[in-house]
Design a protein around this motif. Structure first.
Motif, PDB file in Angstrom:
ATOM      1  N   SER A 143       1.983   5.356  -4.452  1.00 36.01           N
ATOM      2  CA  SER A 143       0.709   5.490  -4.290  1.00 36.01           C
ATOM      3  C   SER A 143       0.149   4.292  -3.803  1.00 36.01           C
ATOM      4  O   SER A 143       0.663   3.047  -3.836  1.00 36.01           O
ATOM      5  CB  SER A 143      -0.047   5.584  -5.614  1.00 36.01           C
ATOM      6  OG  SER A 143       0.294   6.882  -6.290  1.00 36.01           O
ATOM      7  N   ASP A 174      -3.477   5.315 -10.197  1.00 38.22           N
ATOM      8  CA  ASP A 174      -2.516   6.110 -11.318  1.00 38.22           C
ATOM      9  C   ASP A 174      -1.380   5.006 -11.793  1.00 38.22           C
ATOM     10  O   ASP A 174      -1.483   3.869 -11.688  1.00 38.22           O
ATOM     11  CB  ASP A 174      -1.738   7.111 -10.653  1.00 38.22           C
ATOM     12  CG  ASP A 174      -1.018   6.552  -9.439  1.00 38.22           C
ATOM     13  OD1 ASP A 174      -0.587   5.503  -9.284  1.00 38.22           O
ATOM     14  OD2 ASP A 174      -0.432   7.557  -8.324  1.00 38.22           O
ATOM     15  N   SER A 177       0.003   0.598   1.778  1.00 41.52           N
ATOM     16  CA  SER A 177       0.268   2.258   1.521  1.00 41.52           C
ATOM     17  C   SER A 177       1.437   2.451   1.979  1.00 41.52           C
ATOM     18  O   SER A 177       1.939   2.065   2.830  1.00 41.52           O
ATOM     19  CB  SER A 177      -1.141   2.445   2.476  1.00 41.52           C
ATOM     20  OG  SER A 177      -0.958   1.991   3.761  1.00 41.52           O
ATOM     21  N   SER A 234       6.289   1.782  -6.079  1.00 43.70           N
ATOM     22  CA  SER A 234       5.241   2.897  -6.053  1.00 43.70           C
ATOM     23  C   SER A 234       5.085   3.647  -4.778  1.00 43.70           C
ATOM     24  O   SER A 234       5.383   3.251  -3.919  1.00 43.70           O
ATOM     25  CB  SER A 234       3.914   2.126  -6.513  1.00 43.70           C
ATOM     26  OG  SER A 234       2.988   3.168  -6.782  1.00 43.70           O
ATOM     27  N   TYR A 240      -2.225   0.744  -3.088  1.00 44.01           N
ATOM     28  CA  TYR A 240      -2.377  -0.312  -4.101  1.00 44.01           C
ATOM     29  C   TYR A 240      -2.860  -1.436  -3.370  1.00 44.01           C
ATOM     30  O   TYR A 240      -2.782  -1.687  -2.216  1.00 44.01           O
ATOM     31  CB  TYR A 240      -1.506  -0.671  -5.246  1.00 44.01           C
ATOM     32  CG  TYR A 240      -0.051  -0.959  -4.643  1.00 44.01           C
ATOM     33  CD1 TYR A 240       0.104  -2.370  -4.425  1.00 44.01           C
ATOM     34  CD2 TYR A 240       0.970  -0.102  -4.129  1.00 44.01           C
ATOM     35  CE1 TYR A 240       1.279  -3.045  -3.910  1.00 44.01           C
ATOM     36  CE2 TYR A 240       2.001  -0.541  -3.701  1.00 44.01           C
ATOM     37  CZ  TYR A 240       2.201  -1.915  -3.580  1.00 44.01           C
ATOM     38  OH  TYR A 240       3.419  -2.452  -3.043  1.00 44.01           O
TER      39      TYR A 240
END
Length: 418
Positions: free
Chosen positions: A147, A95, A60, A145, A149
């Motif tokens: 987001s 996403d 995160s 990223s 995951y």
């Protein structure tokens, strides 16, 4: 007003040339020319972790900007039983705002990340949520990223898809000499090549419409990434394409198959010996390529390929000599039949031979008149062919009497010896 008008025209001309240069330079040179458009943001130092199979790693990002995280797998030692061993990294993210890279080490991943961020085509979604890595060598996967995951490494000792690929390659290599001589193979291959080759014809006709200038060739070269992206998107959405445009797909396949089959039927199958041999070699190379790609253990795959090629081209007389020497050095053990087994085998083989004789006598291959002319009792043979016993009652009685007398003789001898 005239000087001002002239100066305005010069300024507009300079602006137009500048804009045109900005549009053409990326097409004339490599995609790295746009380093000023998408630069790597400072302060994004990558985080590196060593991962193990079957563990799930949740990531995160608390920052307001994407972060590059690198996951490295050290690999397992190579063994003989690891020919079809595979390792796959699975990414789970909600996403599509992410980039994933695969490299030999962490510095390679960072280099790929910087190259993509500096590229004009970085907006293209080169995104996969499953990446195959080497199960034996060190491999690193980077995820860029913002987001949250999760990432997991799946290690399989035997990948059955690779095993099927290996068996298919060996089978193609073995049956290639006989397969290339079959007419069905020639028509099927010709039709398939016609269906796939029609796509190349469409591409060729489309390229004829492009002006023959250096800028056009630069557009083609620079747009190769876009073409690759379109092909990949088409493959990933193949099911939806077949579902929504199945009438067009069926019409294309039917038309191209019919035309290709008509050409193959017009010119006939290949009859030249050298052409057939070239087809055989090409098919065998395809089989060996499948064997090579079926395993991440490249040394083991190459050893299997060498053994397959040598054994296939080994002279038959040498094989026979090797088998003879082997049997002389290690003779097989022969087990003698018991009396009951001998009697049972005699009965079975006799019934089988009589059945084959009846079937041959009823078949058109048997010359009935010639056979009857050589027999002493044609009527008895005809009754045997219709299903009666091949022995008469008197012959059965004589056989049983003789067997009984021989048994009595052996019994008397044994009693005398006692």
């Amino acid at each position: 007003m005239a000087p001002n008008t002239k100066s305005n025209a010069v300024i507009q001309s300079c602006i137009g040339k500048t804009v045109l240069s900005c549009l053409l330079i990326p097409l004339l040179f490599s995609s790295n020319a746009f380093c000023a458009i998408r630069a790597v943001q400072a302060g994004n130092a990558p985080h590196q972790y060593n991962i193990k199979p079957a563990n799930v790693y949740h990531v995160s990002n608390n920052r307001s900007e994407p972060l590059l995280t690198i996951f490295c797998w050290t690999g397992d030692p190579k063994t003989v039983f690891g020919l079809w061993k595979t390792a796959t990294v699975y990414l789970t993210i909600e996403d599509e705002d992410f980039y994933i890279y695969k490299g030999e080490n962490a510095s390679h991943v960072v280099h790929l990340h910087q190259s993509l961020q500096q590229s004009w085509f970085s907006f293209l979604p080169w995104k996969e949520k499953s990446i195959s890595v080497s199960p034996f060598n060190m491999s690193c996967v980077g995820v860029f990223s913002q987001s949250p995951y999760s990432l997991r490494l799946d290690l399989r000792q035997i990948n059955f898809n690779r095993l099927v690929m290996f068996a298919t390659g060996i089978l193609i290599f073995m049956v290639a000499p006989s397969l290339c001589k079959k007419v069905v193979f020639h028509y099927t291959t010709g039709t398939l090549v016609g269906v796939l080759g029609s796509i190349l014809i469409i591409v060729y006709l489309t390229s004829r419409l492009i002006p023959k200038k250096s800028g056009a060739y630069a557009v083609l070269i620079g747009g190769s990434s876009i073409v690759f992206y379109l092909i990949r998107s088409l493959w990933e959405n193949l099911y939806s394409v077949l579902r929504e445009y199945h009438y067009y797909v069926i019409a294309y396949l039917a038309a191209s198959s019919a035309i290709s089959f008509a050409f193959c039927y017009r010119f006939g199958p290949v009859t030249n010996t050298r052409t057939i041999q070239l087809l055989q070699w090409g098919l065998q190379l395809c089989g060996l390529y499948l064997v090579f790609e079926s395993s991440e253990h490249k040394e083991g795959a190459m050893a299997i390929i060498l053994v397959t090629v040598v054994s296939h081209n080994f002279p038959g007389s040498w094989w026979a000599r090797c088998r003879t020497l082997w049997y002389q050095r290690f003779p097989p053990k022969v087990r003698m039949l018991t009396e009951d087994e001998y009697v049972e085998q005699t009965r079975i083989e006799t019934e089988r031979g009589l059945k084959e004789l009846r079937e041959f006598s009823k078949s058109p291959n048997c010359n009935a008149w010639k056979t009857i002319s050589r027999l002493k009792d044609p009527l008895r043979f005809a009754e045997f062919v219709e299903g009666k016993s091949h022995l008469s009652d008197r012959e059965v009685l004589d056989y049983e009497t003789t067997a009984y007398r021989e048994n009595e003789t052996w019994t008397d001898d044994e009693s005398d010896e006692e």
